[in-house]
Design a protein around this motif. Structure first.
Motif, PDB file in Angstrom:
ATOM      1  N   GLU A 188       0.815  -1.213   0.000  1.00 57.60           N
ATOM      2  CA  GLU A 188       0.000   0.000   0.000  1.00 57.60           C
ATOM      3  C   GLU A 188       0.852   1.267   0.000  1.00 57.60           C
ATOM      4  N   SER A 189       1.935   1.269   0.788  1.00 54.13           N
ATOM      5  CA  SER A 189       2.747   2.483   0.893  1.00 54.13           C
ATOM      6  C   SER A 189       3.725   2.650  -0.265  1.00 54.13           C
ATOM      7  N   HIS A 190       4.121   1.533  -0.939  1.00 53.60           N
ATOM      8  CA  HIS A 190       5.100   1.582  -2.026  1.00 53.60           C
ATOM      9  C   HIS A 190       6.346   2.356  -1.589  1.00 53.60           C
ATOM     10  N   THR A 191       6.853   1.998  -0.422  1.00 54.11           N
ATOM     11  CA  THR A 191       8.012   2.687   0.148  1.00 54.11           C
ATOM     12  C   THR A 191       9.271   2.347  -0.630  1.00 54.11           C
ATOM     13  N   LEU A 192      10.035   3.370  -0.951  1.00 57.78           N
ATOM     14  CA  LEU A 192      11.289   3.169  -1.678  1.00 57.78           C
ATOM     15  C   LEU A 192      12.409   2.840  -0.703  1.00 57.78           C
ATOM     16  N   ALA A 193      13.271   1.933  -1.087  1.00 56.23           N
ATOM     17  CA  ALA A 193      14.430   1.549  -0.290  1.00 56.23           C
ATOM     18  C   ALA A 193      15.584   1.262  -1.224  1.00 56.23           C
ATOM     19  N   ALA A 194      16.767   1.152  -0.656  1.00 54.14           N
ATOM     20  CA  ALA A 194      17.968   0.919  -1.467  1.00 54.14           C
ATOM     21  C   ALA A 194      18.890  -0.050  -0.750  1.00 54.14           C
TER      22      ALA A 194
END
Length: 507
Positions: A188-194
């Motif tokens: 739901e949040s589509h959080t970006l990470a690396a």
């Protein structure tokens, strides 16, 4: 450098996804985007007409840089004439230089990028959209670290935007020895990470395992890097975490060069580091900026402080209750006279005062900083003095709690397990004496040794013993010696990262 996954050109439409793609009818496409976004108030659709051709900008309010859009797109567009909608679209796609510029076909993909600060340009008559990076939201500026305070070295710490955090790492590592790999978390949040790692030093087995664990995460919302921590840990039953946490970009660079993997999450100022070893809780960046002899002294001080914060209350209760002959007579008489006036047994008294200390610490932590300091000082002075004066708690117990509290802050990364184990050792010392504490200490060592951090023993390089790595374990050698030693996490004795790429869940 972009903090978001680089938009990739979508393939031509297929029959099974036709209803989810742009149609080329501007009104219909804008209606579909608004419907998909549940007509949210912050979704802005700015219509514009160029050479009689209708087009629209789609963006999120407060997430884009309007000045950048005006200078790089609107002014050049309105000063030119175009013969067809395709000409307008091709000019925007091929001429505009604003971050990442790519075309997309699907409603959901366009809206997902718009939600994180991208600008989508739709042209009437063209069944695709140009999406470009023009992020311009406000964020907290870079400040000094709060939890990893140092005397020397950088005063920079991570902040919330992923783009800024990655740039701080890249500024320190200007070669290709550090690679960034973008991922998206949260349905739901589509959080970006690396993922951040060194392709020349990281173990392929470790990289495969970390990617696999992140892909198995089934969370709707990821708001902090702490959400990922349980998925990166094994199934061992221990209070100690095998995932490191750091807010310093220089620390992350040092770990990555040793073959570790760091994970940064958009919106979190803390990086996760895997694998992580127990001895690294006692290391700090200052150790490498100081003279070796003083760095070794400080590390020894940290080990002693951790032992005091863990065992001192339990030892005091055990010795005073079961083994008073161990104490000098003068000290024993003082303890006995102080405890004569208290109504509670020594074990119960220790539990009460430590529980009150945890309450005061939590209150000082959660309140605003000026008020929190006042609560801590008032709680320590007023409550402690009143408890001793009223005869509820003995003065020696207050001294034990004060020394334990100060020692626990020397190694802040181990405060959580130390706080819980402290209560356990108090109860054990009050019921079984020194013999029970000795057995509990041995069980704690066994528990530490059985932890396997993604294929690397948690207690390495001490157990299993790795002679070469001891140059920077309990003590630190000079940089003249360390510069000639190349350390990789998978080279430690007991590591099975090079042999297989299977799952290392821990036991």
């Amino acid at each position: 450098m972009s903090t978001t996954p680089r938009p990739s050109q979508s393939p031509p439409p297929s029959p099974d996804t036709e209803g989810k793609r742009l149609t080329g009818d501007l009104t219909k496409d804008l209606t579909a985007l608004r419907t998909l976004a549940h007509n949210t108030a912050d979704l802005i659709t700015r219509p514009i007409t160029v050479s009689g051709i209708r087009m629209s900008f789609v963006m999120m309010e407060g997430m884009t840089d309007l000045n950048k859009i005006g200078q790089a797109l609107i002014r050049p567009l309105t000063s030119r004439s175009f013969a067809s909608p395709e000409a307008v679209f091709d000019w925007i796609e091929q001429t505009t230089i604003v971050g990442d510029v790519q075309d997309h076909y699907e409603y959901e993909q366009i809206l997902s990028l718009v939600m994180i600060g991208f600008l989508a340009v739709l042209v009437d008559g063209v069944p695709k959209a140009v999406v470009m990076g023009v992020q311009g939201f406000a964020y907290r500026s870079i400040s000094a670290p709060d939890s990893e305070v140092n005397e020397r070295g950088s005063r920079e710490s991570f902040t919330e935007p992923l783009k800024i955090n990655l740039s701080m790492i890249r500024r320190r590592m200007r070669s290709g020895s550090v690679k960034f790999e973008n991922i998206e978390l949260g349905s739901e949040s589509h959080t970006l990470a690396a993922l951040i790692y060194n392709p020349d030093a990281v173990s392929p087995a470790l990289l495969i395992e970390v990617r696999s664990r992140l892909r198995r995460i089934r969370l709707k919302v990821v708001l902090d890097s702490g959400y990922l921590q349980p998925f990166l840990e094994g199934r061992h039953r221990s209070l100690f975490s095998e995932v490191g946490i750091s807010e310093r970009p220089d620390t992350v660079c040092g770990k990555v060069l040793e073959g570790r993997i760091a994970i940064l999450v958009d919106g979190s100022p803390y990086a996760l580091i895997v694998p992580y070893l127990f001895i690294e809780n006692f290391q700090s960046f200052d150790d490498y900026a100081r003279r070796p002899y003083f760095a070794a002294f400080i590390r020894l001080l940290k080990y002693i402080s951790f032992a005091i914060s863990l065992f001192l209350p339990g030892l005091y209760v055990a010795i005073s209750t079961f083994h008073p002959a161990v104490l000098p007579h003068a000290l024993l008489f003082n303890i006995a006279s102080a405890e004569e006036t208290t109504p509670f047994p020594l074990m119960f008294e220790a539990l009460i005062i430590h529980f009150l200390y945890e309450i005061m610490r939590e209150a000082g932590l959660r309140l605003p900083r000026p008020v929190g300091h006042a609560v801590s000082i008032v709680g320590a002075l007023v409550i402690g003095d009143a408890a001793v004066t009223a005869g509820i708690i003995g003065a020696p117990m207050v001294m034990v709690v004060a020394l334990t509290a100060i020692s626990s802050f020397v190694v802040p990364s181990l405060y959580e397990p130390a706080a819980l184990l402290r209560f356990f050792f108090i109860i054990l010392g009050g019921l079984t004496g020194l013999y029970g504490l000795a057995l509990a200490g041995a069980a704690l060592l066994v528990n530490l040794c059985q932890i396997n951090s993604l294929g690397v023993p948690y207690t390495a390089p001490v157990s299993p013993f790795t002679p070469g790595a001891m140059r920077d374990a309990l003590i630190r050698s000079s940089w003249k010696k360390l510069s000639g030693f190349s350390a990789r996490i998978q080279d430690l004795t007991g590591s099975d990262l090079e042999e297989s790429g299977g799952s290392h869940e821990g036991k």
